[in-house]
Write a protein that holds these residues in place. Structure first.
Motif, PDB file in Angstrom:
ATOM      1  N   SER A   1       0.839  -1.198   0.000  1.00 35.97           N
ATOM      2  CA  SER A   1       0.000   0.000   0.000  1.00 35.97           C
ATOM      3  C   SER A   1       0.875   1.250   0.000  1.00 35.97           C
ATOM      4  O   SER A   1       0.606   2.215  -0.709  1.00 35.97           O
ATOM      5  N   ALA A   2       1.930   1.210   0.788  1.00 32.83           N
ATOM      6  CA  ALA A   2       2.807   2.383   0.904  1.00 32.83           C
ATOM      7  C   ALA A   2       3.614   2.625  -0.372  1.00 32.83           C
ATOM      8  O   ALA A   2       3.776   3.758  -0.814  1.00 32.83           O
TER       9      ALA A   2
ATOM     10  N   LEU B   1      -6.811  14.638   2.578  1.00 34.79           N
ATOM     11  CA  LEU B   1      -5.906  13.699   3.270  1.00 34.79           C
ATOM     12  C   LEU B   1      -5.244  14.320   4.494  1.00 34.79           C
ATOM     13  O   LEU B   1      -5.306  13.746   5.588  1.00 34.79           O
TER      14      LEU B   1
ATOM     15  N   PHE C   1      -6.676   0.918  -1.329  1.00 30.07           N
ATOM     16  CA  PHE C   1      -7.717   1.959  -1.409  1.00 30.07           C
ATOM     17  C   PHE C   1      -9.098   1.298  -1.490  1.00 30.07           C
ATOM     18  O   PHE C   1     -10.029   1.694  -0.801  1.00 30.07           O
TER      19      PHE C   1
ATOM     20  N   LEU D   1       3.134   4.790  -6.959  1.00 34.40           N
ATOM     21  CA  LEU D   1       3.749   5.614  -8.004  1.00 34.40           C
ATOM     22  C   LEU D   1       4.582   6.737  -7.393  1.00 34.40           C
ATOM     23  O   LEU D   1       5.594   7.154  -7.959  1.00 34.40           O
ATOM     24  N   GLY D   2       4.154   7.222  -6.210  1.00 37.52           N
ATOM     25  CA  GLY D   2       4.881   8.303  -5.539  1.00 37.52           C
ATOM     26  C   GLY D   2       6.335   7.937  -5.256  1.00 37.52           C
ATOM     27  O   GLY D   2       7.216   8.792  -5.290  1.00 37.52           O
TER      28      GLY D   2
HETATM   29  N1  PHE Z   1       1.579   5.675  -0.875  1.00 34.84           N
HETATM   30  C1  PHE Z   1       1.272   5.391  -2.234  1.00 34.84           C
HETATM   31  C2  PHE Z   1       2.174   6.177  -3.181  1.00 34.84           C
HETATM   32  O1  PHE Z   1       3.185   6.687  -2.799  1.00 34.84           O
HETATM   33  C3  PHE Z   1      -0.185   5.547  -2.528  1.00 34.84           C
HETATM   34  C4  PHE Z   1      -0.766   6.933  -2.393  1.00 34.84           C
HETATM   35  C5  PHE Z   1      -0.985   7.686  -3.507  1.00 34.84           C
HETATM   36  C6  PHE Z   1      -1.141   7.470  -1.172  1.00 34.84           C
HETATM   37  C7  PHE Z   1      -1.539   8.963  -3.426  1.00 34.84           C
HETATM   38  C8  PHE Z   1      -1.695   8.736  -1.075  1.00 34.84           C
HETATM   39  C9  PHE Z   1      -1.894   9.500  -2.210  1.00 34.84           C
HETATM   40  O2  PHE Z   1       1.931   6.240  -4.356  1.00 34.84           O
END
Ligand code: PHE
Length: 448
Positions: free
Chosen positions: A23-24, A389, A325, A27-28
């Motif tokens: 989850s963590a 968020l 999600f 794409l980020g």
């Molecule tokens: N943590 C995940 C990421 O880095 C998912 C995420 C995306 C969390 C966007 C919050 C907002 O992509």
């Protein structure tokens, strides 16, 4: 509280850890983290990032896990059950709304990664240079139907996995996909380090440059930790609700956090080494992953293989995040409406699909639509990531620290923990440091 378990539980600790790391890691980790590090002091930023992980990220993760495990509920039910008869469940609703919005556009981008993976396998990417890739990306995003197909197929895949439930779906696939991301990134790293200048790029990425440290950089690190850990959206909370009282929350939080940081650094080494070898300035976002990096991979012998590995790693990263999600929303409907899992999964899938259509069309049919200067996808991202968020993160922190109360939360965290000697420190952070930090993220996100 209740010890009778009609709720599903993780089959194993490794399964839980891998699903939560999945989850963590999203794409980020690939398109944001490497660029921030490269621009903000390399190794010096990494040290600062680690400090913020320990000082804010891990305490917040422990709080969400504890809320979930104590209440045995997802994001709305947890607030309500821990403080019945108050309006705090609305904080959970903010998180749920944030998740729905993020799911809507994240699934569109995930669809793009899937389309690129398939295109790459079919040999449609490997021959292209920078100009060709720019054209291809414009072609895809300006098409009306293709992004919608991609989004739909990706949601079907993610929904099918959640359909099977916690152990047979989320956990089983987390065990495959999360290590899969690591393996794929390692394969890429093994290649880019052998590029001329690749190793220098890696060294440059890690070099500590303390001159670039500033308050703004610290704030950026804070925001990145918050998003990267998938905090404030109820994902960690919901995954925590499937934990058993025998599980060690402090140790697991530490492992999950360090794994996320480790994978982000791994992605950073791949991205920066590849760009460095070709003298390309790192830019965060779509241009980096859909144009600059594939352009580098396409210069290598066996380009088809390298670009496929790259897009597959992106698809896996997006999939494990999307699964979490969807599960936030599924758990919500199953608990609050008494729905069966299949009914919830189908509803959430369809709802996310419909909610994502404006984002999928944001660069084609709806290209001319601008709201406050934003296109649809940009606006959804801005409202969800910069407003909802951090707001729900702040509310969760205030709730744990001052409403549910740190003594009760401490008691829950201690259950199953080898030791929770850091409890006074944790409590201090939750009461004073974390609320200030989250207020900063919220205010900064709305101003800049
Ligand atoms: N943590 C995940 C990421 O880095 C998912 C995420 C995306 C969390 C966007 C919050 C907002 O992509």
């Amino acid at each position: 509280m209740q010890d009778s378990r009609d709720r599903e539980e993780w089959g194993s600790r490794t399964g839980f850890v891998l699903a939560t790391v999945g989850s963590a890691v999203g794409l980020g980790n690939v398109w944001r983290f490497p660029t921030i590090v490269a621009r903000s002091g390399g190794g010096a930023f990494l040290l600062l990032y680690l400090v913020i992980v320990l000082a804010v990220g891990i305490p917040l993760m422990m709080s969400e896990l504890a809320m979930g495990r104590r209440s045995q509920k997802g994001v709305v039910g947890a607030f309500r059950d821990l403080r019945p008869g108050t309006g705090w469940w609305l904080a959970g609703l903010v998180a749920a709304l944030a998740v729905l919005l993020i799911t809507s556009y994240y699934s569109v981008i995930a669809g793009w990664t899937l389309i690129y993976t398939l295109l790459s396998v079919a040999g449609g990417i490997s021959g292209l240079g920078s100009a060709g890739l720019t054209e291809l990306f414009a072609h895809l995003t300006e098409d009306t139907l293709l992004p919608i197909y991609g989004q739909g197929i990706f949601l079907v895949i993610a929904s099918t996995i959640v359909f099977y439930g916690v152990t047979a779906g989320i956990e089983r696939w987390g065990r495959i996909l999360t290590p899969g991301i690591v393996v794929l990134l390692l394969v890429l790293l093994g290649r880019v380090l052998f590029l001329e200048g690749g190793l220098e790029g890696a060294v440059w990425f890690l070099r500590p440059n303390f001159a670039q440290m500033s308050f703004g950089v610290a704030l950026e690190a804070l925001g990145q930790v918050f998003f990267s850990f998938s905090l404030g959206m109820g994902a960690v909370l919901t995954y925590g609700s499937y934990l058993s009282r025998r599980d060690d929350i402090p140790v697991n939080s530490l492992i999950i956090s360090l794994a996320d940081v480790g994978i982000a650094v791994l992605a950073g080494l791949v991205v920066i080494s590849a760009l460095f070898a070709f003298g390309i300035e790192p830019e965060a976002g779509f241009g980096l992953v859909f144009i600059a990096l594939p352009a580098v991979f396409n210069t290598l012998p066996g380009a088809l293989f390298w670009s496929t590995v790259f897009f597959l790693s992106l698809s896996f990263a997006a999939l494990t995040s999307l699964i979490s999600f969807l599960e936030v929303l599924n758990a919500l409907l199953i608990e609050e409406r008494g729905w069966s899992r299949p009914r919830a999964v189908v509803t959430v899938g369809v709802l996310s699909f419909i909610a994502g259509i404006p984002s999928a069309l944001s660069q084609s049919l709806l290209d001319s639509v601008r709201i406050l200067g934003w296109d649809f996808m940009g606006l959804t991202d801005m409202v969800a990531s910069n407003l909802l968020l951090p707001l729900s993160g702040l509310l969760t922190t205030i709730f744990v620290a001052w409403v549910w109360g740190t003594p009760a939360a401490e008691e829950e965290i201690s259950l199953g923990a080898v030791s929770f000697r850091t409890a006074p420190l944790w409590s201090f952070i939750m009461r004073y440091i974390a609320p200030v930090a989250l207020t900063y993220i919220l205010v900064a996100g709305l101003i800049f």
